[in-house]
Design a protein around this motif. Sequence first.
Motif, mmCIF file in Angstrom:
data_model
loop_
_atom_site.group_PDB
_atom_site.id
_atom_site.type_symbol
_atom_site.label_atom_id
_atom_site.label_comp_id
_atom_site.label_asym_id
_atom_site.label_seq_id
_atom_site.Cartn_x
_atom_site.Cartn_y
_atom_site.Cartn_z
ATOM 1 N N LEU A 30 0.842 -1.197 0.000
ATOM 2 C CA LEU A 30 0.000 0.000 0.000
ATOM 3 C C LEU A 30 0.871 1.239 0.000
ATOM 4 O O LEU A 30 1.879 1.309 0.711
ATOM 5 N N TRP A 31 0.487 2.232 -0.798
ATOM 6 C CA TRP A 31 1.056 3.566 -0.708
ATOM 7 C C TRP A 31 -0.022 4.568 -1.116
ATOM 8 O O TRP A 31 -1.130 4.176 -1.459
ATOM 9 N N LEU A 32 0.277 5.857 -1.043
ATOM 10 C CA LEU A 32 -0.716 6.897 -1.304
ATOM 11 C C LEU A 32 -0.316 7.745 -2.495
ATOM 12 O O LEU A 32 0.879 7.991 -2.724
ATOM 13 N N ASP A 33 -1.317 8.195 -3.252
ATOM 14 C CA ASP A 33 -1.089 9.182 -4.293
ATOM 15 C C ASP A 33 -0.811 10.519 -3.618
ATOM 16 O O ASP A 33 -1.608 11.000 -2.807
ATOM 17 N N ARG A 34 0.310 11.131 -3.919
ATOM 18 C CA ARG A 34 0.755 12.312 -3.183
ATOM 19 C C ARG A 34 -0.234 13.474 -3.270
ATOM 20 O O ARG A 34 -0.494 14.150 -2.271
ATOM 21 N N ALA A 35 -0.800 13.730 -4.435
ATOM 22 C CA ALA A 35 -1.656 14.911 -4.607
ATOM 23 C C ALA A 35 -3.028 14.730 -3.985
ATOM 24 O O ALA A 35 -3.553 15.637 -3.339
ATOM 25 N N SER A 36 -3.631 13.548 -4.162
ATOM 26 C CA SER A 36 -5.015 13.353 -3.734
ATOM 27 C C SER A 36 -5.150 12.573 -2.432
ATOM 28 O O SER A 36 -6.194 12.631 -1.775
ATOM 29 N N GLY A 37 -4.124 11.807 -2.058
ATOM 30 C CA GLY A 37 -4.222 10.948 -0.884
ATOM 31 C C GLY A 37 -4.938 9.633 -1.166
ATOM 32 O O GLY A 37 -5.142 8.831 -0.246
ATOM 33 N N ALA A 38 -5.329 9.373 -2.415
ATOM 34 C CA ALA A 38 -6.018 8.120 -2.754
ATOM 35 C C ALA A 38 -5.083 6.935 -2.535
ATOM 36 O O ALA A 38 -3.876 7.023 -2.761
ATOM 37 N N ARG A 39 -5.656 5.817 -2.101
ATOM 38 C CA ARG A 39 -4.867 4.621 -1.808
ATOM 39 C C ARG A 39 -4.481 3.893 -3.099
ATOM 40 O O ARG A 39 -5.303 3.721 -4.005
ATOM 41 N N CYS A 40 -3.239 3.465 -3.165
ATOM 42 C CA CYS A 40 -2.716 2.671 -4.273
ATOM 43 C C CYS A 40 -2.331 1.291 -3.734
ATOM 44 O O CYS A 40 -1.821 1.188 -2.616
ATOM 45 N N TYR A 41 -2.574 0.260 -4.522
ATOM 46 C CA TYR A 41 -2.269 -1.100 -4.091
ATOM 47 C C TYR A 41 -1.488 -1.834 -5.171
ATOM 48 O O TYR A 41 -1.688 -1.616 -6.370
ATOM 49 N N MET A 42 -0.625 -2.720 -4.694
ATOM 50 C CA MET A 42 0.071 -3.646 -5.578
ATOM 51 C C MET A 42 -0.166 -5.049 -5.053
ATOM 52 O O MET A 42 0.091 -5.329 -3.871
ATOM 53 N N LEU A 43 -0.716 -5.930 -5.887
ATOM 54 C CA LEU A 43 -0.889 -7.336 -5.551
ATOM 55 C C LEU A 43 0.248 -8.118 -6.183
ATOM 56 O O LEU A 43 0.494 -8.002 -7.393
ATOM 57 N N SER A 44 0.952 -8.907 -5.399
ATOM 58 C CA SER A 44 2.063 -9.682 -5.940
ATOM 59 C C SER A 44 1.538 -10.837 -6.779
ATOM 60 O O SER A 44 0.349 -11.164 -6.760
ATOM 61 N N ALA A 45 2.442 -11.486 -7.492
ATOM 62 C CA ALA A 45 2.049 -12.630 -8.314
ATOM 63 C C ALA A 45 1.410 -13.728 -7.467
ATOM 64 O O ALA A 45 0.518 -14.445 -7.930
#
Length: 296
Positions: free
Chosen positions: A107-122
């Motif tokens: 999990l990390w955040l979009d700097r401008a909006s604060g929206a959550r970003c996700y990465m699912l591993s293989a």
Amino acid sequence: MAGDQRQQGRTQVGDLPEVCLAHAIALTSPRDACRCAAVSPAFRATADSDHVWRRFLPPGHRGASVSVHPPQGQQAPKPAGSKDAYLRLCDAGAAVPVGEGSGTQRLWLDRASGARCYMLSARALSLPWDDGEFSWRWTLHPLSRFGDVAELVECTSLDIYARIPAAELTPATTYAAYLVYGVAEGHRGLSYPDQETTVALGGARVAPARHAVCLHPDEAEARKFRAVSRGTGDEEPRRPRLREDGWSEMEMGRLRTPGNGGRQAAGEEVVVSFEVLGWYPKRGLILEGIEFRPVN
């Protein structure tokens, strides 16, 4: 004279109690909070306060602080506040592990909006195993954020699926899903224009739009295959983009998350897929995972 008296009697924004001003700024966005901080020194103190930036942190991280370890013999500085914690969460390269799996999500955040970003591993994806244990192998990779990646050894039917609860994503936000991958030497069957992706809410009544893509564009291979292609008609296949971290990414599609993130999103899942329509030998795909990021 009378005009000056009326002007003096007006309440300016700067006259509001700090707690009221902080509450108002916290209802905006991280970008707007930074703009407020540039108005005046008084605004800066309020706009940079923990009260404001704690609201921009995702649930479960609102008590976060950043500890700095000084050199031996020096006094430890005061722990950094919520704004510093927010900025740390905006670093995609230092995304934090989340979820019940053993390090299969970041999990990390979009700097401008604060929206959550996700990465699912293989390892968090559904991969085809129709050829048994020899379809994929798990291997370490120097560019991976996770412990290992999936490398396609050999298969004839290739389809990849991923699911994430809609409530995990930021409400009322347009997201794009990206397949993050590499291609090994000696690859085969990854350049034909009969590949498709979809992105949709799992409970949607309307069939998701299908997008033509090509993981490893090769015009010579495309010409040989075009006569028997079963792709999506005349649509030009999407091409990958080489990222700064060394991986390639392919946009799989976009969707708008439910507006209130609570009752409406409860139980709903975002489902994404990648499929190669043709049954022929394929190998050499190195799969890092699938990312969900807001569209700015």
